[in-house]
Design a protein around this motif. Sequence first.
Motif, PDB file in Angstrom:
ATOM      1  N   ILE A 281     -87.344  27.646  86.783  1.00  0.00           N
ATOM      2  CA  ILE A 281     -86.604  25.809  86.712  1.00  0.00           C
ATOM      3  C   ILE A 281     -84.866  26.043  86.351  1.00  0.00           C
ATOM      4  O   ILE A 281     -84.323  24.990  86.503  1.00  0.00           O
ATOM      5  CB  ILE A 281     -86.957  25.434  86.178  1.00  0.00           C
ATOM      6  CG1 ILE A 281     -87.587  25.990  84.278  1.00  0.00           C
ATOM      7  CG2 ILE A 281     -88.433  24.953  87.016  1.00  0.00           C
ATOM      8  CD1 ILE A 281     -88.061  24.048  83.932  1.00  0.00           C
ATOM      9  N   ALA A 282     -84.701  27.177  85.754  1.00  0.00           N
ATOM     10  CA  ALA A 282     -83.312  27.131  85.169  1.00  0.00           C
ATOM     11  C   ALA A 282     -83.244  29.313  85.365  1.00  0.00           C
ATOM     12  O   ALA A 282     -83.506  30.224  85.714  1.00  0.00           O
ATOM     13  CB  ALA A 282     -83.371  26.194  83.921  1.00  0.00           C
ATOM     14  N   MET A 283     -82.141  29.398  84.888  1.00  0.00           N
ATOM     15  CA  MET A 283     -81.428  30.920  84.109  1.00  0.00           C
ATOM     16  C   MET A 283     -82.001  30.940  82.654  1.00  0.00           C
ATOM     17  O   MET A 283     -81.199  30.473  81.738  1.00  0.00           O
ATOM     18  CB  MET A 283     -79.702  30.977  84.996  1.00  0.00           C
ATOM     19  CG  MET A 283     -79.758  30.800  85.689  1.00  0.00           C
ATOM     20  SD  MET A 283     -78.085  31.489  85.718  1.00  0.00           S
ATOM     21  CE  MET A 283     -76.776  30.403  84.656  1.00  0.00           C
ATOM     22  N   PRO A 284     -82.602  31.875  82.678  1.00  0.00           N
ATOM     23  CA  PRO A 284     -83.301  32.383  81.550  1.00  0.00           C
ATOM     24  C   PRO A 284     -82.110  33.256  80.624  1.00  0.00           C
ATOM     25  O   PRO A 284     -82.042  34.453  81.595  1.00  0.00           O
ATOM     26  CB  PRO A 284     -84.997  32.927  81.274  1.00  0.00           C
ATOM     27  CG  PRO A 284     -84.741  33.472  82.458  1.00  0.00           C
ATOM     28  CD  PRO A 284     -84.078  32.959  83.189  1.00  0.00           C
ATOM     29  N   GLY A 285     -81.809  33.488  79.114  1.00  0.00           N
ATOM     30  CA  GLY A 285     -81.801  34.318  78.865  1.00  0.00           C
ATOM     31  C   GLY A 285     -82.256  35.910  78.242  1.00  0.00           C
ATOM     32  O   GLY A 285     -83.724  35.831  78.790  1.00  0.00           O
ATOM     33  N   LYS A 286     -81.604  36.569  77.465  1.00  0.00           N
ATOM     34  CA  LYS A 286     -82.460  37.586  77.848  1.00  0.00           C
ATOM     35  C   LYS A 286     -83.807  37.268  76.501  1.00  0.00           C
ATOM     36  O   LYS A 286     -84.624  37.794  76.463  1.00  0.00           O
ATOM     37  CB  LYS A 286     -81.450  38.815  76.463  1.00  0.00           C
ATOM     38  CG  LYS A 286     -82.393  39.897  76.458  1.00  0.00           C
ATOM     39  CD  LYS A 286     -81.901  41.480  75.667  1.00  0.00           C
ATOM     40  CE  LYS A 286     -82.369  42.431  74.969  1.00  0.00           C
ATOM     41  NZ  LYS A 286     -81.176  43.205  74.479  1.00  0.00           N
ATOM     42  N   PRO A 287     -83.740  36.446  74.617  1.00  0.00           N
ATOM     43  CA  PRO A 287     -84.585  36.787  74.518  1.00  0.00           C
ATOM     44  C   PRO A 287     -85.545  35.490  74.983  1.00  0.00           C
ATOM     45  O   PRO A 287     -86.474  35.968  74.919  1.00  0.00           O
ATOM     46  CB  PRO A 287     -83.635  35.463  73.060  1.00  0.00           C
ATOM     47  CG  PRO A 287     -82.423  36.024  73.522  1.00  0.00           C
ATOM     48  CD  PRO A 287     -81.974  36.340  74.637  1.00  0.00           C
TER      49      PRO A 287
END
Length: 331
Positions: A281-287
């Motif tokens: 549903i979105a762009m997740p970051g590395k964490p």
Amino acid sequence: MKRFLLTVFLLGALAVLGAGGWALWWVYQPLPLSAPTVDLSIEAGTLPRGVAQAVKDAGVDVNTDLLYLWFRFSGQDRLIKAGSYELETGITPHRLLAKLARGEETLRAVTLVEGWNFRQVRAALLKEEVLKPETKGLTDEAVMNLLGKPGVHPEGRFFPDTYTYAKGSSDVAVLRRALRAMEKRLAAAWAQRAPDAVVKTPDEALILASIIEKETGKAADRTMVASVFSNRLRVGMPLQTDPTVIYGLGAAFDGNLRKKDLQADTPWNTYTRGGLPPTPIAMPGKPSLLAAVQPAPSKALYFVARGDGSSQFSASLDEHNRAVNKYQRGQ
């Protein structure tokens, strides 16, 4: 006769020395520009004489023959690199050549933010005035075809980061880099997954990570948020997370999530459907990627916002209701 020849020789030598001195002086003198800054574009394969002409065409008042001779005389003419350059007031022939030989292109930057959806990504790229809008007017499907990913849903497939680019670059080039970056980050996270991770494929990890990204108020809570959703998936409980419902509403969402919205079935409504939604549903970051595959060990099945950005986690519904009364209702 000897005196005459000596005189001619001395005059010639002085002329050569004078010319050399003038040339040395000239390469350190500021070049007249038609504006405080001018944009110079050097195409790949341009020969030194063509580079000199390109400099003049860009708005620099310079003798192209003299500039070409300087390129050749310096011995750096073959080091000149193609690219987009910004020339500022005060630049000299010496500094110009150094800039071109080192490939000191003028770079812009665009930031793709964690938690953005693909619609927001495309809008941000479209605002970059010097970025060629090659995807403008294309459907999301067509964009993915351009990127060599036919049939792949674009949501969540691009890594949130700051990307630099030169003038004349295209939005496709930026997207391609972000796509490769996400593939690399996802593969790295997947290689570090816990043995008992509930997600069974990298795509499932990406979907879960996108939900974690949207639901985490404070970074310190991220792995516990991941634990709640992992525990729910493990026991077959609906995820019941508002961000997925909002995503399913798309552009129709007006900022106010109502009870009827929670009851309106879409493929992304995790109140009406079990398991993970069909896409991120979105762009997740590395964490968030790491949290999806390495959730904190806990029995928590619920969480509620404390009001300061952090969350209170509970293992039972009774615990959760007490937390809701305390933090949401002030009871």
